[in-house]
Design a protein around this motif. Structure first.
Motif, PDB file in Angstrom:
ATOM      1  N   LYS A  31      -3.804   6.279   3.338  1.00 50.46           N
ATOM      2  CA  LYS A  31      -3.302   4.960   3.831  1.00 50.46           C
ATOM      3  C   LYS A  31      -2.216   5.108   4.720  1.00 50.46           C
ATOM      4  CE  LYS A  31      -5.956   2.343   0.418  1.00 50.46           C
ATOM      5  NZ  LYS A  31      -5.778   1.190  -0.648  1.00 50.46           N
ATOM      6  N   TYR A  33       0.348   2.663   7.930  1.00 56.20           N
ATOM      7  CA  TYR A  33       0.466   1.429   8.441  1.00 56.20           C
ATOM      8  C   TYR A  33       1.650   1.258   9.411  1.00 56.20           C
ATOM      9  CZ  TYR A  33      -1.465   0.474   3.693  1.00 56.20           C
ATOM     10  OH  TYR A  33      -2.242   0.306   2.622  1.00 56.20           O
ATOM     11  N   MET A  94       0.856   5.171   2.075  1.00 59.66           N
ATOM     12  CA  MET A  94       0.812   4.684   0.712  1.00 59.66           C
ATOM     13  C   MET A  94       0.288   5.789  -0.116  1.00 59.66           C
ATOM     14  SD  MET A  94      -0.363   1.113  -0.201  1.00 59.66           S
ATOM     15  CE  MET A  94       0.172   0.205  -1.868  1.00 59.66           C
ATOM     16  N   LEU A  96      -0.713   6.031  -4.214  1.00 65.22           N
ATOM     17  CA  LEU A  96      -1.186   5.038  -5.583  1.00 65.22           C
ATOM     18  C   LEU A  96      -0.803   3.781  -5.283  1.00 65.22           C
ATOM     19  CD1 LEU A  96       0.437   7.316  -8.404  1.00 65.22           C
ATOM     20  CD2 LEU A  96      -1.869   7.137  -7.594  1.00 65.22           C
ATOM     21  N   ASP A  97       0.365   3.267  -5.584  1.00 62.57           N
ATOM     22  CA  ASP A  97       0.606   1.745  -5.334  1.00 62.57           C
ATOM     23  C   ASP A  97       1.779   1.658  -4.640  1.00 62.57           C
ATOM     24  OD1 ASP A  97       1.919   0.746  -8.552  1.00 62.57           O
ATOM     25  OD2 ASP A  97       2.472   2.420  -7.172  1.00 62.57           O
ATOM     26  N   GLN A  99       4.275   1.983  -1.073  1.00 64.80           N
ATOM     27  CA  GLN A  99       4.342   2.373   0.491  1.00 64.80           C
ATOM     28  C   GLN A  99       5.796   3.105   0.613  1.00 64.80           C
ATOM     29  OE1 GLN A  99       3.500  -0.479   3.321  1.00 64.80           O
ATOM     30  NE2 GLN A  99       1.672  -0.948   2.583  1.00 64.80           N
TER      31      GLN A  99
ATOM     32  N   SER B  32       1.503  -4.858  -8.882  1.00 68.69           N
ATOM     33  CA  SER B  32       2.936  -4.005  -9.104  1.00 68.69           C
ATOM     34  C   SER B  32       3.960  -4.763  -8.265  1.00 68.69           C
ATOM     35  CB  SER B  32       2.464  -2.511  -8.704  1.00 68.69           C
ATOM     36  OG  SER B  32       1.661  -1.838  -9.555  1.00 68.69           O
ATOM     37  N   PHE B  34       7.876  -4.672  -6.477  1.00 70.87           N
ATOM     38  CA  PHE B  34       8.900  -3.804  -5.812  1.00 70.87           C
ATOM     39  C   PHE B  34       9.890  -4.415  -5.392  1.00 70.87           C
ATOM     40  CE2 PHE B  34       5.658  -0.168  -5.705  1.00 70.87           C
ATOM     41  CZ  PHE B  34       4.488  -0.769  -5.871  1.00 70.87           C
ATOM     42  N   LYS B  49      10.644  -0.291  -9.274  1.00 79.34           N
ATOM     43  CA  LYS B  49       9.209  -0.991  -9.181  1.00 79.34           C
ATOM     44  C   LYS B  49       9.062  -1.163 -10.466  1.00 79.34           C
ATOM     45  CE  LYS B  49       5.641   2.056  -8.930  1.00 79.34           C
ATOM     46  NZ  LYS B  49       4.818   3.192  -8.342  1.00 79.34           N
ATOM     47  N   SER B  93       2.069  -5.269  -4.718  1.00 76.81           N
ATOM     48  CA  SER B  93       0.709  -4.251  -4.417  1.00 76.81           C
ATOM     49  C   SER B  93      -0.316  -4.723  -5.279  1.00 76.81           C
ATOM     50  CB  SER B  93       1.306  -2.633  -4.482  1.00 76.81           C
ATOM     51  OG  SER B  93       0.015  -2.008  -4.221  1.00 76.81           O
ATOM     52  N   TRP B  96      -6.232  -3.271  -4.754  1.00 79.00           N
ATOM     53  CA  TRP B  96      -6.737  -2.650  -3.859  1.00 79.00           C
ATOM     54  C   TRP B  96      -5.746  -1.917  -2.948  1.00 79.00           C
ATOM     55  CZ3 TRP B  96      -8.022  -7.690  -5.115  1.00 79.00           C
ATOM     56  CH2 TRP B  96      -9.291  -7.837  -5.864  1.00 79.00           C
ATOM     57  N   GLY B  97      -4.768  -1.892  -3.125  1.00 76.45           N
ATOM     58  CA  GLY B  97      -3.387  -1.333  -2.593  1.00 76.45           C
ATOM     59  C   GLY B  97      -2.999  -2.060  -1.473  1.00 76.45           C
ATOM     60  N   ASP B  98      -3.270  -3.215  -1.299  1.00 78.77           N
ATOM     61  CA  ASP B  98      -2.601  -4.007  -0.106  1.00 78.77           C
ATOM     62  C   ASP B  98      -1.266  -4.477  -0.643  1.00 78.77           C
ATOM     63  OD1 ASP B  98      -5.614  -5.658   0.753  1.00 78.77           O
ATOM     64  OD2 ASP B  98      -4.868  -3.723   1.598  1.00 78.77           O
ATOM     65  N   MET B  99      -0.274  -4.317   0.289  1.00 81.30           N
ATOM     66  CA  MET B  99       1.090  -4.683  -0.042  1.00 81.30           C
ATOM     67  C   MET B  99       1.290  -6.008   0.722  1.00 81.30           C
ATOM     68  SD  MET B  99       3.426  -1.474  -0.703  1.00 81.30           S
ATOM     69  CE  MET B  99       4.601  -2.563  -1.672  1.00 81.30           C
ATOM     70  N   ARG B 100       2.095  -6.886  -0.063  1.00 78.79           N
ATOM     71  CA  ARG B 100       2.779  -8.154   0.724  1.00 78.79           C
ATOM     72  C   ARG B 100       4.466  -7.947   0.483  1.00 78.79           C
ATOM     73  NH1 ARG B 100      -0.597 -10.143   4.200  1.00 78.79           N
ATOM     74  NH2 ARG B 100      -2.987 -10.108   3.422  1.00 78.79           N
ATOM     75  N   PHE B 101       4.938  -8.394   1.703  1.00 76.23           N
ATOM     76  CA  PHE B 101       6.379  -8.252   1.651  1.00 76.23           C
ATOM     77  C   PHE B 101       7.101  -9.761   1.495  1.00 76.23           C
ATOM     78  CE2 PHE B 101       7.321  -3.947   1.844  1.00 76.23           C
ATOM     79  CZ  PHE B 101       6.231  -3.458   2.109  1.00 76.23           C
TER      80      PHE B 101
END
Lengths: 110, 111
Positions: A31, A33, A94, A96-97, A99, B32, B34, B49, B93, B96-101
């Motif tokens: 992954k 970005y 990315m 694991l979890d 970035q 998770s 961070f 984290k 995170s 599904w591994g999508d991150m939001r900041f």
């Protein structure tokens, strides 16, 4: 420690030029970005990829395009740069979890 | 959808003052959490984290505890230094591994 690289670090270019911002990582992450960061600091996701030959547009509409021919490489291209493209561009991959970010490219279009 | 809300800045403190930057999140499941830090002219660096409720992340004197009951992950440091001046981002995170900041909080520490 993550190994993710961006070149150039700084670029000043005239309107109408074609540019490619390079991003490479040596961690084998699938992954990757691209974010655009405005002067107010907020990050906006513009492109992402889940692996080779996979590319998707992010939350913020962008005139840039990306490609993912190799796992380690995720370049971003602007066919015709405009002053509105002036910004900081951050690449991330990315594992694991988490970035991991590159140092960024500061683009200025005159 | 998932989202992160963090304290608006800028925050200005004197050296050796106590720092708190608030962060709350909205998410389904168990994300998770961070904190990232961005120094001038650089990319984001992972600061700390936490991956499950009640976990405490810590690094370089900074701490944050994953509080599921209050959906919070506040960043704290007991005594800030001038070198801590930077922008701090809270993030999550999902599975599904999508991150939001979050939008970022600029900290300036004065000598």
């Amino acid at each position: 420690e993550a190994d993710i690289y961006q070149t150039p670090r700084y670029l000043v270019i005239g309107t109408g030029k074609k540019i490619t911002l390079e991003c490479s990582q040596t961690m084998g992450h699938d992954k990757m970005y691209w974010y655009q960061q405005d002067p107010g600091m907020e990050l906006h996701l513009i492109h992402y990829s889940y692996g080779v030959n996979s590319t998707e547009k992010g939350d913020l509409s962008s005139e840039s395009t990306v490609s993912r021919i190799r796992t380690e490489h995720f370049p971003l291209t602007l066919e015709s740069a405009r002053p509105s493209h002036t910004s900081q561009y951050l690449c991330a991959s990315m594992g694991l979890d988490t970035q991991y970010f590159g140092p960024g490219t500061r683009l200025t279009v005159l | 959808g998932n989202s992160v809300t963090q304290m608006e800045g800028p925050v200005t403190l004197s050296e050796e003052a106590f720092l708190t930057i608030n962060c709350t999140y909205t998410a389904t499941g168990y994300p998770s959490l961070f904190w990232y830090v961005q120094y001038p002219g650089e990319g984001l660096q992972l600061l700390l984290k936490a991956t499950k409720a009640d976990d405490k992340g810590s690094n370089k004197g900074f701490e944050a505890t994953y509080r599921k009951e209050t959906t919070s992950f506040h960043l704290e440091k007991g005594s800030v230094q001038v070198s801590d001046s930077a922008v701090y981002f809270c993030a999550l995170s999902d599975r599904w591994g999508d991150m939001r900041f979050g939008a970022g909080t600029r900290l300036t520490v004065k000598p």
